[in-house]
Design a protein around this motif. Sequence first.
Motif, PDB file in Angstrom:
ATOM      1  N   TYR A 288      47.880 -61.872  25.578  1.00 18.22           N
ATOM      2  CA  TYR A 288      47.583 -62.747  26.725  1.00 18.22           C
ATOM      3  C   TYR A 288      48.630 -63.852  26.891  1.00 18.22           C
ATOM      4  O   TYR A 288      48.407 -64.828  27.604  1.00 18.22           O
ATOM      5  N   GLU A 289      49.760 -63.694  26.232  1.00 24.09           N
ATOM      6  CA  GLU A 289      50.825 -64.702  26.248  1.00 24.09           C
ATOM      7  C   GLU A 289      51.232 -65.150  27.658  1.00 24.09           C
ATOM      8  O   GLU A 289      51.447 -66.343  27.889  1.00 24.09           O
ATOM      9  N   PRO A 290      51.308 -64.243  28.650  1.00 25.83           N
ATOM     10  CA  PRO A 290      51.773 -64.701  29.967  1.00 25.83           C
ATOM     11  C   PRO A 290      50.838 -65.729  30.612  1.00 25.83           C
ATOM     12  O   PRO A 290      51.201 -66.371  31.591  1.00 25.83           O
ATOM     13  N   TYR A 291      49.643 -65.893  30.068  1.00 29.47           N
ATOM     14  CA  TYR A 291      48.679 -66.821  30.668  1.00 29.47           C
ATOM     15  C   TYR A 291      48.846 -68.252  30.172  1.00 29.47           C
ATOM     16  O   TYR A 291      48.139 -69.149  30.624  1.00 29.47           O
ATOM     17  N   ILE A 292      49.773 -68.467  29.231  1.00 29.77           N
ATOM     18  CA  ILE A 292      49.962 -69.832  28.718  1.00 29.77           C
ATOM     19  C   ILE A 292      50.553 -70.705  29.824  1.00 29.77           C
ATOM     20  O   ILE A 292      51.600 -70.380  30.385  1.00 29.77           O
ATOM     21  N   THR A 293      49.861 -71.801  30.134  1.00 32.21           N
ATOM     22  CA  THR A 293      50.373 -72.725  31.149  1.00 32.21           C
ATOM     23  C   THR A 293      50.816 -74.050  30.533  1.00 32.21           C
ATOM     24  O   THR A 293      51.581 -74.784  31.127  1.00 32.21           O
ATOM     25  N   ASP A 294      50.310 -74.331  29.337  1.00 29.35           N
ATOM     26  CA  ASP A 294      50.639 -75.599  28.667  1.00 29.35           C
ATOM     27  C   ASP A 294      52.012 -75.466  27.995  1.00 29.35           C
ATOM     28  O   ASP A 294      52.193 -74.631  27.108  1.00 29.35           O
ATOM     29  N   PRO A 295      53.001 -76.282  28.419  1.00 26.78           N
ATOM     30  CA  PRO A 295      54.364 -76.112  27.882  1.00 26.78           C
ATOM     31  C   PRO A 295      54.477 -76.379  26.382  1.00 26.78           C
ATOM     32  O   PRO A 295      55.450 -75.964  25.746  1.00 26.78           O
ATOM     33  N   ALA A 296      53.477 -77.029  25.782  1.00 26.94           N
ATOM     34  CA  ALA A 296      53.576 -77.343  24.345  1.00 26.94           C
ATOM     35  C   ALA A 296      53.126 -76.165  23.467  1.00 26.94           C
ATOM     36  O   ALA A 296      53.317 -76.190  22.253  1.00 26.94           O
ATOM     37  N   ILE A 297      52.544 -75.141  24.074  1.00 30.26           N
ATOM     38  CA  ILE A 297      51.980 -74.051  23.273  1.00 30.26           C
ATOM     39  C   ILE A 297      53.024 -72.947  23.045  1.00 30.26           C
ATOM     40  O   ILE A 297      53.611 -72.438  24.004  1.00 30.26           O
ATOM     41  N   PRO A 298      53.270 -72.561  21.790  1.00 27.10           N
ATOM     42  CA  PRO A 298      54.226 -71.467  21.540  1.00 27.10           C
ATOM     43  C   PRO A 298      53.731 -70.154  22.156  1.00 27.10           C
ATOM     44  O   PRO A 298      52.537 -69.883  22.182  1.00 27.10           O
ATOM     45  N   HIS A 299      54.666 -69.357  22.656  1.00 31.74           N
ATOM     46  CA  HIS A 299      54.315 -68.065  23.254  1.00 31.74           C
ATOM     47  C   HIS A 299      54.367 -66.936  22.231  1.00 31.74           C
ATOM     48  O   HIS A 299      53.834 -65.865  22.457  1.00 31.74           O
ATOM     49  N   SER A 300      55.110 -67.192  21.156  1.00 33.89           N
ATOM     50  CA  SER A 300      55.298 -66.149  20.140  1.00 33.89           C
ATOM     51  C   SER A 300      55.161 -66.789  18.763  1.00 33.89           C
ATOM     52  O   SER A 300      55.573 -67.944  18.571  1.00 33.89           O
ATOM     53  N   ILE A 301      54.645 -66.037  17.817  1.00 38.06           N
ATOM     54  CA  ILE A 301      54.580 -66.552  16.442  1.00 38.06           C
ATOM     55  C   ILE A 301      55.999 -66.799  15.917  1.00 38.06           C
ATOM     56  O   ILE A 301      56.227 -67.671  15.083  1.00 38.06           O
ATOM     57  N   PHE A 302      56.961 -66.039  16.476  1.00 37.13           N
ATOM     58  CA  PHE A 302      58.339 -66.184  15.990  1.00 37.13           C
ATOM     59  C   PHE A 302      58.999 -67.489  16.457  1.00 37.13           C
ATOM     60  O   PHE A 302      60.125 -67.782  16.077  1.00 37.13           O
ATOM     61  N   GLU A 303      58.297 -68.265  17.288  1.00 40.46           N
ATOM     62  CA  GLU A 303      58.813 -69.596  17.623  1.00 40.46           C
ATOM     63  C   GLU A 303      58.615 -70.557  16.456  1.00 40.46           C
ATOM     64  O   GLU A 303      59.135 -71.666  16.457  1.00 40.46           O
ATOM     65  N   VAL A 304      57.819 -70.135  15.479  1.00 42.21           N
ATOM     66  CA  VAL A 304      57.571 -70.985  14.308  1.00 42.21           C
ATOM     67  C   VAL A 304      58.583 -70.617  13.220  1.00 42.21           C
ATOM     68  O   VAL A 304      58.746 -69.430  12.898  1.00 42.21           O
ATOM     69  N   GLU A 305      59.224 -71.626  12.686  1.00 39.05           N
ATOM     70  CA  GLU A 305      60.248 -71.376  11.661  1.00 39.05           C
ATOM     71  C   GLU A 305      59.642 -70.650  10.455  1.00 39.05           C
ATOM     72  O   GLU A 305      58.548 -70.995   9.995  1.00 39.05           O
ATOM     73  N   GLY A 306      60.344 -69.639   9.994  1.00 36.87           N
ATOM     74  CA  GLY A 306      59.886 -68.911   8.807  1.00 36.87           C
ATOM     75  C   GLY A 306      58.935 -67.770   9.117  1.00 36.87           C
ATOM     76  O   GLY A 306      58.559 -67.007   8.221  1.00 36.87           O
ATOM     77  N   ALA A 307      58.544 -67.610  10.385  1.00 37.76           N
ATOM     78  CA  ALA A 307      57.539 -66.588  10.722  1.00 37.76           C
ATOM     79  C   ALA A 307      58.085 -65.172  10.571  1.00 37.76           C
ATOM     80  O   ALA A 307      57.322 -64.231  10.317  1.00 37.76           O
ATOM     81  N   ARG A 308      59.388 -65.005  10.725  1.00 35.36           N
ATOM     82  CA  ARG A 308      59.933 -63.635  10.642  1.00 35.36           C
ATOM     83  C   ARG A 308      59.691 -63.005   9.273  1.00 35.36           C
ATOM     84  O   ARG A 308      59.651 -61.794   9.150  1.00 35.36           O
TER      85      ARG A 308
END
Length: 410
Positions: A218-238
């Motif tokens: 449901y990622e395309p539904y994020i409207t709040d700019p502070a919310i990450p769209h992908s877990i990979f936006e978090v450092e170390g998640a890979r």
Amino acid sequence: MARVNEHFLKLKAGYLFPEIGRRVAKFCGEHPEAHVIRLGIGDVTEPLPPAVVEAMHRAVDELASRDTFRGYGPEQGYEFLRSAIVEHAYQSRGVEVSPDEVFVSDGSKCDTGNILEIFGRENIVAITDPVYPVYVDTNVMAGRTGELDKSGRYEGLVYIPLTAENDFTPALPETRVDLIYLCYPNNPTGTVASRATLERWVDYARENGSIILFDAAYEPYITDPAIPHSIFEVEGARDVALEFRSFSKDAGFTGVRCAYTVIPKELSASLPDGGKQPLHPLWNRRHATKFNGTSYIVQRGAEAAFSPEGRRQVRALVDFYLANAKRLREGLEATGITVYGGVNAPYIWLKTPGGLSSWQFFDRLLERAHLVGTPGSGFGPSGEGYFRLSAFNSREIVEEAVERFQRALA
Ligand code: MLT
């Protein structure tokens, strides 16, 4: 005599949505005059974006000619689609993913279930509660749980409650877990995970050798700019996460079928001798052995969802459903009902009024207003006393549903 997989016998009577369908069919049989409005299953209603339709038509024409005909494609997906995914879903947000880490499939429901094949049976699995039932049922089928107990929980699974009391934020588990399903924006609560929440989970996974199965359908539904769209936006998640994405809920592919799973090359799980095994080659092997690729026509359609006009059209579809969600939220709030979600997700999660159970509310709504939603308890014990409404419908039907709600709950 041949033996069945006995784990299937532990499953609750039916998958949630067929059970709802059964009850609605019974009601319609008894009340043939009733015009029932369905806001239950999260199935899209609007036609495919024109750019997607045109691309699929062109692809059919290619297959109709000897010169451009194609048979089996690469099991992992055509390069044109894997590259388009990387460019538009990841690089555009500064996230590094390479095309060969993307596995194109025919749906996230299949991927979230099939991924279990590459994990050992002894893994301890955590789910949020309420949760998309597929995560639970596929673990039951795989024999990773005991029986269903009286509280509606399967022995062996770790349930992490998501309720209004904890602001729908999943607390870290008290006992160590190996696999963690996180779905954000969340189905069914329609809530989102902040960057801090996702960072906490990534840190937990890194410290405990756990793996996060991140469902971002449901990622395309994020409207709040502070919310990450992908877990990979978090450092170390890979090192500790894989991610599921889908074309179903934004490009309208619930019937067309196309999704993908991203498995970073760094992501590993442990071997019996204490060594480490990367998961990418295992999933590649599994995919190539059991899957012959998503159809060429569908992949061309999915690629077109990333073209400039495709992106505009897909955005318009998502905005349309989000406006439905807003209308539902406001209409329900006007009746005094407490409502969650529906801002960064196409789902509204409401507290049932008057202390009704989720199924009591379901029956009352069906009888009094001929409206169908999804009982929260169907998503897990902590969903009891809640109810989910889907914003996937025409505006006209959403308006009619709001009126019916207001009449029924007045
Ligand atoms: C839902 O209603 O939860 C969704 O339709 C499930 C799905 O996407 O499979």
